[in-house]
Design a protein around this motif. Structure first.
Motif, mmCIF file in Angstrom:
data_model
loop_
_atom_site.group_PDB
_atom_site.id
_atom_site.type_symbol
_atom_site.label_atom_id
_atom_site.label_comp_id
_atom_site.label_asym_id
_atom_site.label_seq_id
_atom_site.Cartn_x
_atom_site.Cartn_y
_atom_site.Cartn_z
ATOM 1 N N ASN A 192 43.880 33.530 30.921
ATOM 2 C CA ASN A 192 45.149 34.254 31.028
ATOM 3 C C ASN A 192 44.927 35.746 30.817
ATOM 4 O O ASN A 192 45.881 36.486 30.573
ATOM 5 C CB ASN A 192 46.162 33.741 30.005
ATOM 6 N N SER A 193 43.642 36.140 30.897
ATOM 7 C CA SER A 193 43.306 37.553 30.744
ATOM 8 C C SER A 193 43.348 38.247 32.095
ATOM 9 O O SER A 193 43.130 37.628 33.149
ATOM 10 C CB SER A 193 41.908 37.711 30.127
ATOM 11 N N HIS A 244 53.849 47.074 31.043
ATOM 12 C CA HIS A 244 54.433 45.747 31.201
ATOM 13 C C HIS A 244 54.896 45.654 32.654
ATOM 14 O O HIS A 244 55.787 46.377 33.080
ATOM 15 C CB HIS A 244 55.623 45.554 30.249
ATOM 16 N N PHE A 245 54.277 44.758 33.422
ATOM 17 C CA PHE A 245 54.517 44.756 34.868
ATOM 18 C C PHE A 245 54.556 43.312 35.367
ATOM 19 O O PHE A 245 54.142 42.373 34.673
ATOM 20 C CB PHE A 245 53.416 45.534 35.600
ATOM 21 N N THR A 246 55.051 43.167 36.593
ATOM 22 C CA THR A 246 55.145 41.870 37.263
ATOM 23 C C THR A 246 53.942 41.691 38.161
ATOM 24 O O THR A 246 53.685 42.515 39.059
ATOM 25 C CB THR A 246 56.442 41.771 38.082
ATOM 26 N N VAL A 247 53.227 40.606 37.921
ATOM 27 C CA VAL A 247 52.046 40.315 38.732
ATOM 28 C C VAL A 247 52.442 39.681 40.057
ATOM 29 O O VAL A 247 51.946 40.033 41.116
ATOM 30 C CB VAL A 247 51.085 39.399 37.964
ATOM 31 N N ALA A 293 55.641 35.970 37.385
ATOM 32 C CA ALA A 293 54.474 36.075 36.510
ATOM 33 C C ALA A 293 54.379 37.507 36.029
ATOM 34 O O ALA A 293 54.327 38.433 36.834
ATOM 35 C CB ALA A 293 53.214 35.661 37.257
ATOM 36 N N THR A 294 54.372 37.714 34.726
ATOM 37 C CA THR A 294 54.343 39.051 34.137
ATOM 38 C C THR A 294 53.097 39.212 33.289
ATOM 39 O O THR A 294 52.450 38.227 32.897
ATOM 40 C CB THR A 294 55.591 39.287 33.271
ATOM 41 N N ALA A 295 52.769 40.462 32.998
ATOM 42 C CA ALA A 295 51.565 40.752 32.213
ATOM 43 C C ALA A 295 51.795 42.019 31.407
ATOM 44 O O ALA A 295 52.645 42.854 31.737
ATOM 45 C CB ALA A 295 50.359 40.888 33.127
ATOM 46 N N ARG A 296 50.997 42.154 30.354
ATOM 47 C CA ARG A 296 50.991 43.361 29.538
ATOM 48 C C ARG A 296 49.528 43.798 29.422
ATOM 49 O O ARG A 296 48.646 42.985 29.110
ATOM 50 C CB ARG A 296 51.582 43.096 28.169
ATOM 51 N N MET A 347 51.742 37.509 30.323
ATOM 52 C CA MET A 347 52.892 37.455 29.402
ATOM 53 C C MET A 347 54.003 36.546 29.905
ATOM 54 O O MET A 347 55.116 36.554 29.363
ATOM 55 C CB MET A 347 53.467 38.873 29.217
ATOM 56 N N SER A 348 53.718 35.739 30.926
ATOM 57 C CA SER A 348 54.784 34.931 31.550
ATOM 58 C C SER A 348 55.394 33.955 30.543
ATOM 59 O O SER A 348 56.630 33.868 30.387
ATOM 60 C CB SER A 348 54.238 34.168 32.751
#
Length: 451
Positions: free
Chosen positions: A80-81, A112-115, A126-129, A147-148
């Protein structure tokens, strides 16, 4: 409902609801920070460890070593990296992102963005930080975590906390409405009773619930007040009837004597003088009745309470004894004064002296020759005991009413107002008048509150 919302009870309930909601909000905030905040801090620590390891690779092996490490980490199963090494021209050298994410970082440098629009829990986005930093040669490195799941959990927590807050507010408002309706119902019962009394029905009383709360105590005090008012009104009617009955006889006698005097044909001065003296005696008797009634009315108005001063009760008793001891000896009575203590009480000395004098007057008046009268002062009590006929126990409350005289006392001069005045003076001083059997005779005690 509008009247219900305007009640003081509802306003107090609403105030406590706001305070309760504020405390619930603080508790829910702490819960949120201890759950989602804890997980987020763990992710930041994990990202920091990754950054440290990749920096070490870059320092030891340069760019090829960094690219190899990023490729190995990106290819790990079920990772999840998120990693990305970007060249100066915008070319991705390694990582599992196709391009550099948009958006500006926050104050700590986090993005903080949307993948992807799908791929998150329950088909959500699907989101990520991630955090980025520059490398020598214009290179940039991005390290982050998916970060989902955390965002989904955060949304669920916020939604749950929102529902908890809303349900708490709804229950608080409903409880306030129910409480206000209950109190309003009891207050309306009091208002209905007071309206009946205003319309002239003095028999109405406020129903009591029996739970002993403040409204129940208020109802008890109102009922006691209504009992007092009803008793006063009944006493007023009785006094009016007694006044009409007791004054009619002396007024009739007075008119008769004046009429007979006018019809006399003789001109003897002594006859006219005797008739005028009889008329004057009847007028004096009428004036004494009105004076006694006025005194009782003034005492019951309680205006003299403002003039209360420390009073030596023994001195008051001695003054009254000096006035009535000669009368008792003239009638052949044994008169004794016993001053056991010299208490000091708060009161009106003139009224207390009048009350003691009335008790002595009754004792001297109704005790037959050869009897005895004893005046005693002990602590906060003044007692007058005699050996007369006394008062039957079932008549002791009645004799305190105005113009009430026992059958045995009809032949004795009086107007039936003496004990009424003593009782009024006692109530003015928050004291009470005790009538007991002296075996034989009457024992009348004026008991005052201790200073």
């Amino acid at each position: 409902m509008l009247r219900l919302l305007r009640t003081t009870t509802f306003r107090v309930a609403l105030l406590y609801l706001c305070l309760f909601l504020g405390s619930v909000g603080v508790i829910l905030g702490v819960v949120y920070r201890s759950t989602a905040g804890f997980v987020e801090s763990q992710l930041h620590e994990a990202i920091g460890e990754d950054i440290g390891a990749l920096r070490e690779q870059f320092d030891r092996r340069g760019l090829p070593g960094l690219i190899d490490a990023v490729r190995v980490r990106s290819a790990a199963p079920h990772t999840n990296s998120i990693y990305l090494v970007m060249a100066p021209g915008g070319v991705a050298l390694a990582g599992n992102l196709s391009g550099w994410p948009g958006g500006a970082p926050d104050e700590q440098g986090w993005l903080h963005f949307t993948v992807a629009d799908t791929g998150g829990p329950s088909g959500g986005p699907a989101t990520a930080r991630a955090v980025s930093f520059a490398l020598p040669g214009g290179l940039r490195l991005l390290v982050g975590r998916d970060m989902s799941e955390l965002d989904s959990v955060r949304r669920q927590i916020v939604s749950s906390l929102g529902w908890i807050f809303a349900v708490t507010a709804a229950l608080g408002v409903a409880g306030g409405v129910l409480l206000s309706r209950s109190v309003l119902h009891r207050i309306e019962a009091i208002n209905r009773t007071t309206r009946r009394i205003i319309d002239g029905d003095l028999s109405g009383r406020v129903a009591r619930s029996g739970n002993g709360d403040e409204i129940d105590r208020l109802a008890g005090n109102l009922n006691a007040m209504l009992d007092r008012i009803e008793g006063l009104m009944a006493g007023l009617r009785q006094v009016t009837e007694n006044i009409a009955h007791d004054l009619r006889t002396p007024l009739t006698r007075l008119r008769t004597r004046i009429e007979l005097t006018l019809l006399r044909e003789d001109e003897e001065p002594e006859a006219y003088r005797a008739a005028l003296q009889d008329a004057l005696a009847e007028a004096d008797r009428l004036l004494s009745i009105f004076t006694a009634l006025l005194s009782i009315a003034q005492v019951e108005s309680r205006a003299q309470r403002e003039d209360f001063r420390p009073v030596d009760l023994a001195e008051v008793a001695e003054t009254a004894a000096d006035l009535y001891e000669p009368l008792a000896e003239e009638k052949g009575l044994a008169f004794t004064t016993e001053i056991r203590e010299r208490p000091v009480v708060q009161g009106n000395a003139q009224l207390l002296a009048q009350a003691v004098a009335n008790l002595l007057d009754n004792a001297v008046k109704y005790t037959p020759p050869g009897g005895r009268v004893v005046l005693t002062v002990d602590r906060n009590r003044v007692t007058v005991a005699d050996s007369g006929p006394g008062i039957p126990p079932d008549q002791r409350d009645a004799v305190l009413r105005r113009f009430v005289r026992l059958d045995d006392a009809r032949a004795t001069p009086g107007n039936g107002l003496g004990l009424s005045l003593v009782d009024a003076v006692a109530r003015l001083h928050r004291a009470h008048l005790e009538l007991d059997d002296n075996r034989p005779g009457l024992r009348a005690s004026l008991v005052l509150p201790e200073a």
